[in-house]
Write a protein that holds these residues in place. Structure first.
Motif, PDB file in Angstrom:
ATOM      1  N   UNK A   3       0.805  -1.230   0.000  1.00 30.29           N
ATOM      2  CA  UNK A   3       0.000   0.000   0.000  1.00 30.29           C
ATOM      3  C   UNK A   3       0.840   1.284   0.000  1.00 30.29           C
ATOM      4  N   UNK A   4       2.138   1.166   0.302  1.00 31.87           N
ATOM      5  CA  UNK A   4       3.004   2.336   0.300  1.00 31.87           C
ATOM      6  C   UNK A   4       2.996   3.013  -1.064  1.00 31.87           C
ATOM      7  N   UNK A   5       3.030   2.220  -2.125  1.00 35.52           N
ATOM      8  CA  UNK A   5       3.139   2.786  -3.468  1.00 35.52           C
ATOM      9  C   UNK A   5       1.859   3.478  -3.935  1.00 35.52           C
ATOM     10  N   UNK A   6       0.671   2.898  -3.697  1.00 33.72           N
ATOM     11  CA  UNK A   6      -0.548   3.671  -3.973  1.00 33.72           C
ATOM     12  C   UNK A   6      -0.621   4.954  -3.145  1.00 33.72           C
ATOM     13  N   UNK A   7      -0.127   4.901  -1.909  1.00 35.29           N
ATOM     14  CA  UNK A   7      -0.106   6.103  -1.070  1.00 35.29           C
ATOM     15  C   UNK A   7       0.793   7.171  -1.661  1.00 35.29           C
ATOM     16  N   UNK A   8       1.963   6.745  -2.144  1.00 36.64           N
ATOM     17  CA  UNK A   8       2.903   7.675  -2.765  1.00 36.64           C
ATOM     18  C   UNK A   8       2.287   8.316  -4.002  1.00 36.64           C
ATOM     19  N   UNK A  44       5.298  19.779   7.548  1.00 39.68           N
ATOM     20  CA  UNK A  44       4.724  19.531   8.868  1.00 39.68           C
ATOM     21  C   UNK A  44       3.201  19.577   8.826  1.00 39.68           C
ATOM     22  N   UNK A  45       2.650  20.569   8.129  1.00 39.40           N
ATOM     23  CA  UNK A  45       1.199  20.697   8.021  1.00 39.40           C
ATOM     24  C   UNK A  45       0.620  19.501   7.272  1.00 39.40           C
ATOM     25  N   UNK A  46       1.235  19.178   6.148  1.00 38.74           N
ATOM     26  CA  UNK A  46       0.724  18.096   5.306  1.00 38.74           C
ATOM     27  C   UNK A  46       0.764  16.741   6.015  1.00 38.74           C
ATOM     28  N   UNK A  47       1.910  16.432   6.609  1.00 40.59           N
ATOM     29  CA  UNK A  47       2.072  15.142   7.287  1.00 40.59           C
ATOM     30  C   UNK A  47       1.102  15.032   8.466  1.00 40.59           C
ATOM     31  N   UNK A  48       0.951  16.119   9.214  1.00 40.20           N
ATOM     32  CA  UNK A  48       0.021  16.113  10.345  1.00 40.20           C
ATOM     33  C   UNK A  48      -1.404  15.833   9.885  1.00 40.20           C
ATOM     34  N   UNK A  49      -1.840  16.506   8.820  1.00 41.28           N
ATOM     35  CA  UNK A  49      -3.192  16.318   8.318  1.00 41.28           C
ATOM     36  C   UNK A  49      -3.388  14.900   7.777  1.00 41.28           C
ATOM     37  N   UNK A  50      -2.355  14.362   7.119  1.00 40.64           N
ATOM     38  CA  UNK A  50      -2.439  12.994   6.599  1.00 40.64           C
ATOM     39  C   UNK A  50      -2.632  12.003   7.737  1.00 40.64           C
ATOM     40  N   UNK A  51      -1.793  12.116   8.773  1.00 39.94           N
ATOM     41  CA  UNK A  51      -1.863  11.172   9.888  1.00 39.94           C
ATOM     42  C   UNK A  51      -3.163  11.307  10.673  1.00 39.94           C
ATOM     43  N   UNK A  52      -3.605  12.544  10.878  1.00 34.14           N
ATOM     44  CA  UNK A  52      -4.874  12.767  11.574  1.00 34.14           C
ATOM     45  C   UNK A  52      -6.025  12.194  10.753  1.00 34.14           C
ATOM     46  N   UNK A  53      -5.965  12.401   9.435  1.00 34.87           N
ATOM     47  CA  UNK A  53      -7.012  11.882   8.562  1.00 34.87           C
ATOM     48  C   UNK A  53      -7.085  10.366   8.584  1.00 34.87           C
ATOM     49  N   UNK A  54      -5.928   9.715   8.465  1.00 34.22           N
ATOM     50  CA  UNK A  54      -5.900   8.252   8.459  1.00 34.22           C
ATOM     51  C   UNK A  54      -6.380   7.699   9.800  1.00 34.22           C
ATOM     52  N   UNK A  55      -5.911   8.287  10.896  1.00 29.93           N
ATOM     53  CA  UNK A  55      -6.327   7.824  12.225  1.00 29.93           C
ATOM     54  C   UNK A  55      -7.803   8.096  12.459  1.00 29.93           C
ATOM     55  N   UNK A 140      -6.476  -2.214   8.655  1.00 29.11           N
ATOM     56  CA  UNK A 140      -5.871  -1.574   9.830  1.00 29.11           C
ATOM     57  C   UNK A 140      -4.352  -1.424   9.753  1.00 29.11           C
ATOM     58  N   UNK A 141      -3.663  -2.398   9.125  1.00 28.85           N
ATOM     59  CA  UNK A 141      -2.202  -2.323   9.026  1.00 28.85           C
ATOM     60  C   UNK A 141      -1.781  -1.605   7.754  1.00 28.85           C
ATOM     61  N   UNK A 142      -2.405  -1.983   6.641  1.00 34.68           N
ATOM     62  CA  UNK A 142      -2.029  -1.405   5.349  1.00 34.68           C
ATOM     63  C   UNK A 142      -2.253   0.085   5.262  1.00 34.68           C
ATOM     64  N   UNK A 143      -3.219   0.603   6.025  1.00 36.21           N
ATOM     65  CA  UNK A 143      -3.504   2.040   5.949  1.00 36.21           C
ATOM     66  C   UNK A 143      -2.302   2.877   6.365  1.00 36.21           C
ATOM     67  N   UNK A 144      -1.483   2.364   7.297  1.00 36.04           N
ATOM     68  CA  UNK A 144      -0.332   3.143   7.745  1.00 36.04           C
ATOM     69  C   UNK A 144       0.811   3.086   6.726  1.00 36.04           C
ATOM     70  N   UNK A 145       0.899   1.989   5.978  1.00 37.63           N
ATOM     71  CA  UNK A 145       1.866   1.939   4.876  1.00 37.63           C
ATOM     72  C   UNK A 145       1.449   2.925   3.787  1.00 37.63           C
ATOM     73  N   UNK A 146       0.128   3.001   3.529  1.00 39.82           N
ATOM     74  CA  UNK A 146      -0.406   3.971   2.577  1.00 39.82           C
ATOM     75  C   UNK A 146      -0.097   5.393   3.046  1.00 39.82           C
ATOM     76  N   UNK A 147      -0.328   5.651   4.337  1.00 38.40           N
ATOM     77  CA  UNK A 147      -0.048   6.975   4.902  1.00 38.40           C
ATOM     78  C   UNK A 147       1.424   7.320   4.782  1.00 38.40           C
ATOM     79  N   UNK A 148       2.300   6.329   4.998  1.00 32.58           N
ATOM     80  CA  UNK A 148       3.741   6.570   4.873  1.00 32.58           C
ATOM     81  C   UNK A 148       4.089   6.978   3.445  1.00 32.58           C
ATOM     82  N   UNK A 149       3.466   6.326   2.465  1.00 31.78           N
ATOM     83  CA  UNK A 149       3.702   6.696   1.071  1.00 31.78           C
ATOM     84  C   UNK A 149       3.258   8.117   0.779  1.00 31.78           C
ATOM     85  N   UNK A 150       2.086   8.495   1.303  1.00 31.52           N
ATOM     86  CA  UNK A 150       1.580   9.855   1.099  1.00 31.52           C
ATOM     87  C   UNK A 150       2.491  10.886   1.765  1.00 31.52           C
ATOM     88  N   UNK A 151       3.026  10.539   2.949  1.00 32.52           N
ATOM     89  CA  UNK A 151       3.935  11.453   3.650  1.00 32.52           C
ATOM     90  C   UNK A 151       5.246  11.620   2.871  1.00 32.52           C
TER      91      UNK A 151
END
Length: 200
Positions: A3-8, A44-55, A140-151
């Motif tokens: 999921x990292x690559x679709x996130x990226x 910082x703004x982007x990563x924060x919003x991504x993580x808050x959104x995913x969570x 639940x697990x893959x979503x954080x790999x997706x978030x890492x790609x987006x970050x």
């Protein structure tokens, strides 16, 4: 980590589109004034919003699955609209006008960066709701790999735009460059809409 690559890819597709934030970063990069703080603030703004959104979307998915389903179909509609908008932009491309960079002090520049980053309502829809909804299709697990790609997409784009502004400005000012960028974004958005519609 698949999921990292679709996130990226999704992160880049949403962030690269011409907007006030990108124009502001480019303007500062062209003059070399306060570029690192501007880049770091945007990231910082982007990563924060991504993580808050995913969570946040993840919590909704666990407690109210029906809401996630509604968000999914809303996401299909939004991504389709985003694709149409991108194809229309590709049909009548314009360059990214850097304009004149601000000569203000560091604190003022950071404040301006926060303003162009947070006062655009689309940033919340794109970064929090849309990325959060797509990420949670990966479980639940893959979503954080997706978030890492987006970050990583956010870090890469703002760093490249800010530090490479002088070299990129010539290409980004050409309508032909944005014709290809917008067309590519449109294709990616349609693909994501299809993925959401199929529940994948």
């Amino acid at each position: 980590m698949l999921p990292f690559f679709p996130g990226l890819l999704t992160g880049l597709s949403l962030i690269v589109a011409i907007g006030a934030q990108n124009a502001f970063v480019l303007r500062q990069g062209l003059t070399g004034r306060h570029v690192p703080p501007v880049i770091l603030t945007c990231i910082a703004v982007d990563v924060t919003l991504i993580l808050v959104g995913v969570a946040g979307i993840g919590t909704i998915a666990e407690r109210a699955p029906l809401v996630l389903d509604l968000l999914r179909w809303g996401g299909v509609a939004y991504l389709t609209w985003f694709a149409v908008r991108s194809f229309r932009a590709a049909a009548s491309p314009t360059g990214l006008d850097a304009g004149r960079a601000s000569s203000a002090g560091r604190r003022s520049v950071i404040s301006a960066t926060l303003a162009v980053s947070l006062l655009n309502p689309h940033v919340y829809l794109d970064t929090m709701v849309m990325l959060g909804t797509i990420a949670n299709q990966h479980g639940p697990v893959g979503r954080w790999a997706f978030a890492a790609g987006a970050c990583v997409a956010s870090v890469s784009w703002f760093t490249a735009l800010g530090l490479g502004a002088r070299k990129l400005s010539g290409r980004l000012s050409r309508p032909s460059t944005w014709r290809w960028i917008d067309a590519s974004i449109g294709v990616v958005m349609l693909g994501l809409a299809a993925m959401l519609a199929l529940g994948g």
